[in-house]
Every structure is written in C-alpha cells, then in structure tokens.
Design an enzyme around this catalytic site. Structure first.
Site, PDB file in Angstrom:
ATOM      1  N   LYS A   1      45.199 -18.643  48.854  1.00 27.08           N
ATOM      2  CA  LYS A   1      43.840 -18.758  49.367  1.00 27.08           C
ATOM      3  C   LYS A   1      43.116 -19.938  48.720  1.00 27.08           C
ATOM      4  O   LYS A   1      41.973 -19.844  48.268  1.00 27.08           O
ATOM      5  CB  LYS A   1      43.079 -17.446  49.142  1.00 27.08           C
ATOM      6  CG  LYS A   1      43.725 -16.255  49.829  1.00 27.08           C
ATOM      7  CD  LYS A   1      43.970 -16.524  51.303  1.00 27.08           C
ATOM      8  CE  LYS A   1      44.831 -15.471  51.977  1.00 27.08           C
ATOM      9  NZ  LYS A   1      45.153 -15.825  53.379  1.00 27.08           N
TER      10      LYS A   1
ATOM     11  N   ASP B   1      43.301 -17.040  60.086  1.00 23.17           N
ATOM     12  CA  ASP B   1      43.224 -18.324  59.401  1.00 23.17           C
ATOM     13  C   ASP B   1      42.727 -19.425  60.336  1.00 23.17           C
ATOM     14  O   ASP B   1      41.807 -20.175  59.993  1.00 23.17           O
ATOM     15  CB  ASP B   1      44.590 -18.694  58.833  1.00 23.17           C
ATOM     16  CG  ASP B   1      44.548 -19.977  58.028  1.00 23.17           C
ATOM     17  OD1 ASP B   1      44.216 -19.919  56.833  1.00 23.17           O
ATOM     18  OD2 ASP B   1      44.836 -21.063  58.589  1.00 23.17           O
TER      19      ASP B   1
ATOM     20  N   GLU C   1      39.106 -21.311  59.890  1.00 20.92           N
ATOM     21  CA  GLU C   1      38.879 -22.731  59.618  1.00 20.92           C
ATOM     22  C   GLU C   1      38.104 -23.403  60.744  1.00 20.92           C
ATOM     23  O   GLU C   1      37.511 -24.471  60.534  1.00 20.92           O
ATOM     24  CB  GLU C   1      40.188 -23.458  59.347  1.00 20.92           C
ATOM     25  CG  GLU C   1      41.082 -23.704  60.526  1.00 20.92           C
ATOM     26  CD  GLU C   1      42.388 -24.399  60.139  1.00 20.92           C
ATOM     27  OE1 GLU C   1      42.716 -24.434  58.932  1.00 20.92           O
ATOM     28  OE2 GLU C   1      43.083 -24.902  61.039  1.00 20.92           O
TER      29      GLU C   1
END
Length: 491
Positions: free
Chosen positions: A169, A232, A236
């Site tokens: 992470k 993810d 983002e």
C-alpha cells in the site's frame, strides 16, 4: 462484485483475527523475527524471478534478497537491451553470479515469478510471458490489472500454475526505504494485501504470505485478485489521484475568485489537503477532522460535505462501472498504443502549479490552515468512494486502505513534498492516464454544481446526516492501531 467470505489457512505464519465494523477479518502480523520462517513458506522454491525494474521491482527484489539471506536465490529479469540493467547492477544484481538475466530466461528458470512490469507491457506480452512459466510455477502479481485484461478478452491464466498477489500500500521507493528503516525501527514498513487466485501446488497461501513478510509488511490483509483491481483502479481514478487532483484545482480557482492571493489560495486548497487534513485523517480518521473544528467551522464543513458527496458518489460509481465492465482497462491499453504518437505532456507548468513551487519553497513561517470548506469537500468525496466500495461488497480493510489510508499515509505525503503535479506527471502510466481522464470531471462537476449550490444556499444536507455514525470511523480506528510506526518515506 458481491461480498465473498474470505479466510485462509497457513502452516507457517500465525493468523490473527480483527473485527472491523462488526465483521471479522484475518490478518498476518509481520516482523523480522519471522524471517527464519521464510524457507518454510517458500518450500519447493529454489529461485524467485523478479521481472521488471519500475517502481516496485527494485524495492521488492532487494527486500526479498535481504530477507531470504541466500536461502532462496532472487534473480532480476529484464528485457534484452533494457535501460534498467545498470541500475539493477548498482543494486547488486549481476550477470556474473546469475542474479541478473534476460526476462524470458529468468521466467523459465524460476519456480516463482513476480511480474512487476508495467500494466501495458503485461497486456501486450501476456501470452509470451505466461507461456514461459514452467508447469507448477507460482506467478506473483502486485496488481490485478492483468486479470482484468484477461477477463476482458475472454482468456484465463494457465491452469497449471499458482496465481497469487501481494500488493504493497505504497510506492516502491517507500517499500524499500521503510524496509531499510525497519532494521532499527520496529514496525517500520508498508502494509500489504494478499490474494490467492489459483492454488495448484497447495503452497500458494504460504508463498504469498512469505512474500509479504519478506517485503517487510507490518500487517498483511486478505482480498481477492478481482476485488483488488476493481478497488485499486477505482481508487486511483478517485481519491488516490484523479479525485484529489480535480478537487484541489476546483478549490484553488474558487478561492482565487473569492479574492485570495495566489499563495493563500494554494495553501487553503492543496497544502491544506496534503498537510493538516491528511495528517489528521491518518491518526484520527475522517471524524477527527470534523472534531477538530469549532461550531461555526463545523457548519461550513457540513455544508461543503453535503454539496460534494453526491458528486463523489456519482463519479466514483461511474468509474467503478467502467473498471468492472472492462472499459477502463481497454481505455488504458488503447491510450498506451497512442503514446508513441501522442505522448503525455506535463501539467507542472500551469500557473497554479508554478505557484505551488513557490509556496513549498517558502513554507517556513507560513502556517497552513485547516480550512473547513476544503475539509468538507475532500471528506465528502472520500466518503462517497467508501460508500461505493461498501455497496459493491469489498472487505472493510480494503475499503479503508484503497479509499483513505493509502491516500493520507502514502500518496498525499508525496504530493505535499513534491506537488500534486509532480505525482500526476511521474506516477505509473495507468494512473497518469486515469488522472488526465477523470480529474477534469471532478473539477467540472464540483465547480458547476456543488459550489453554485453552496453560494445559492440550496444545498441539501441529507448526505451529511449519516456522517458522524458511519461505520468507516470504527474501521479506521482499528486500522490506525495497525499503522506503521513511522511516516511514509519521501526521498
């Protein structure tokens, strides 16, 4: 996706159970005292091939080599003629001792292959890469993009190999820097998630956990490869990069329109988000930001939150659908094919970001305010991402990490040190493309809908009613107890 029951069995490491928001999740606590268990975790593995030398490759190759101490050979594989060969040599990987070689040769000779090349390269060369694996090998990924690509084109991983993931992470440089710091500072390191997608050998779980422990992860959480890439890529394109990019540009422009100087507008937008807001969330959660404010400021926060939350919910839902449908992955691949003709330009020469360079160079003596309006907008959009992932059935630990913790403990500190524009211009190609595509949407909708509602005093405050009692506050409270003992390392 729907919520899946996650559990795992390990014969090497000690599994612990935590309770997040009333749900129980299993974790593994890392530490250097576990390094003597790594040979057992990697039983049957004589060589680990680390393929690629981008952000994660250097960190993971060096951490694994140092943690294993020669018990398992770690070899770096690079494409013939790669410009990264000299950097790998400088890190101690050499052709002469067999720890540096051509990519496909390393894959064919390795019992476990960590594929850390770019998403675009994985998509372009996946057939050749998968074909090079020996039967019974373990394929390791640090991102689920390849699964998303294979799903989109109707293909699957080879059925005779393990497929696992360990996803730190934080960016590669921090994975390495905090590992080094962990030699003297207990608890230093980057937390990670792990997934087992295929277990042919019966050793996939222990190998994944061994990989995470060897990287120096203080805590390892469980997820699935599908859940990882959905959260993810969505993250983002929202709060991990594109969302915060769009938010601060809209706020900077708003504050300038309201008469602030360029420097003060930057401090009240960008510096406020990457500084006091992120630091407070890191240790006290989203609720901590609200509790920090006086009564009048809390009212400003609530109004800004209620105005921004619906925009965050709308856009993050759209982003998630685009990722889940495969559209976003196809968009990244197609854009990558155009880069030769249309390379990505940099944004750091725009007027706002030039102001930022001056502000960062002149921080001494200038206190960054905890602006309640900025805090409300940021927390409103962040909570919207949390709710989208909750609706789609993701584990609480993953929701906390991909929506909040990775933002405030990993990416925002980098942006505070070097600038949001620096991050947008220098992160992975996949993330850079996502930011350029989605940040303007956040900017536009906040500027065209949310802020006019605030100015006209027509904000519906209903979205704020669930803020103080939201389950994420308890989840973040527990997760904060598993926060690494040092702040993210920024070179």
């Amino acid at each position: 996706m729907t919520s899946a029951s996650l559990d795992f069995a390990t014969s090497v490491f000690d599994k612990e159970t935590i309770t997040l928001g009333g749900r129980r999740e299993a974790i593994v606590r890392g530490g250097r005292h576990l390094f003597d268990r790594l040979p057992a975790a990697f039983e049957g593995v004589n060589q680990i091939g680390v393929v690629g030398w981008g952000s994660q490759g250097p960190a993971q190759a060096q951490n694994l080599r140092d943690s294993l101490g020669g018990a398992v050979k770690v070899v770096v594989g690079l494409r013939a003629g790669s410009s990264s060969v000299s950097a790998a040599r400088a890190a101690g990987f050499r052709e002469e001792d067999g720890t540096l070689g051509e990519m496909y040769e390393v894959i064919a000779a390795s019992d476990m292959v960590l594929l850390l090349i770019s998403d675009a390269a994985q998509a372009e060369y996946h057939r050749e890469l998968l074909a090079a694996l020996r039967p019974g090998a373990t394929l390791g990924l640090s991102h689920g993009f390849l699964l998303g690509h294979l799903t989109g084109i109707g293909e699957e991983f080879r059925s005779d190999v393990d497929v696992i993931a360990v996803c730190p992470k934080g960016m590669g440089p921090s994975v390495r820097a905090l590992y080094v710091q962990g030699a003297t500072v207990n608890g230093a390191g980057i937390n990670a998630s792990f997934a087992v997608h295929q277990d042919v050998t019966g050793r996939a779980t222990d190998r994944a956990l061994g990989w995470s422990v060897a990287l120096g992860a203080p805590f390892t959480f469980q997820t699935t490869l599908e859940s990882e890439y959905l959260s993810d890529l969505t993250g983002e394109r929202s709060m991990l990069l594109a969302g915060v990019h769009g938010i601060v540009e809209s706020l900077y422009r708003r504050y300038r329109d309201h008469g602030m100087s360029e420097a003060d507008a930057f401090r009240n937008s960008v510096e406020c988000v990457t500084g006091p807001i992120s630091k407070t969330i890191s240790t006290r959660g989203l609720i901590g930001v609200y509790e920090e404010l006086d009564a009048d400021a809390k009212n400003v926060f609530a109004e800004a939150y209620a105005a921004a939350y619906p925009i965050g919910l709308e856009l993050t839902s759209e982003i998630y659908d685009e990722v889940a449908s495969g559209n976003e992955i196809r968009s990244v691949i197609l854009a990558g094919q155009r880069l030769g003709r249309f390379p990505m330009g940099k944004i750091d020469q725009a007027a706002m970001w030039r102001v930022g360079q001056a502000v960062r160079a002149d921080r001494e003596g200038h206190e960054v305010p905890l602006n309640p309006f900025t805090a409300g907008v940021f927390c409103g959009v962040m909570m919207a991402q949390v709710d989208v992932l909750l609706e789609r059935g993701h584990p609480y630990s993953e929701i906390a990490n991909e929506s909040v913790i990775e933002a405030v403990d990993s990416l925002n500190p980098y942006m505070h040190a070097r600038g949001v524009a620096h991050m947008v211009d220098n992160c992975s190609t996949t993330a850079r493309l996502g930011s350029r595509k989605w940040a303007p949407r956040f900017d536009y909708l906040l500027s065209q809908i949310s802020y006019p509602d605030v100015d006209a005093d027509t904000v519906d405050r209903t979205p704020f009613k669930s803020f103080e009692d939201h389950v994420i506050h308890d989840v973040l409270r527990v997760c904060s107890e598993m926060r690494p003992s040092v702040d993210i390392f920024v070179e």
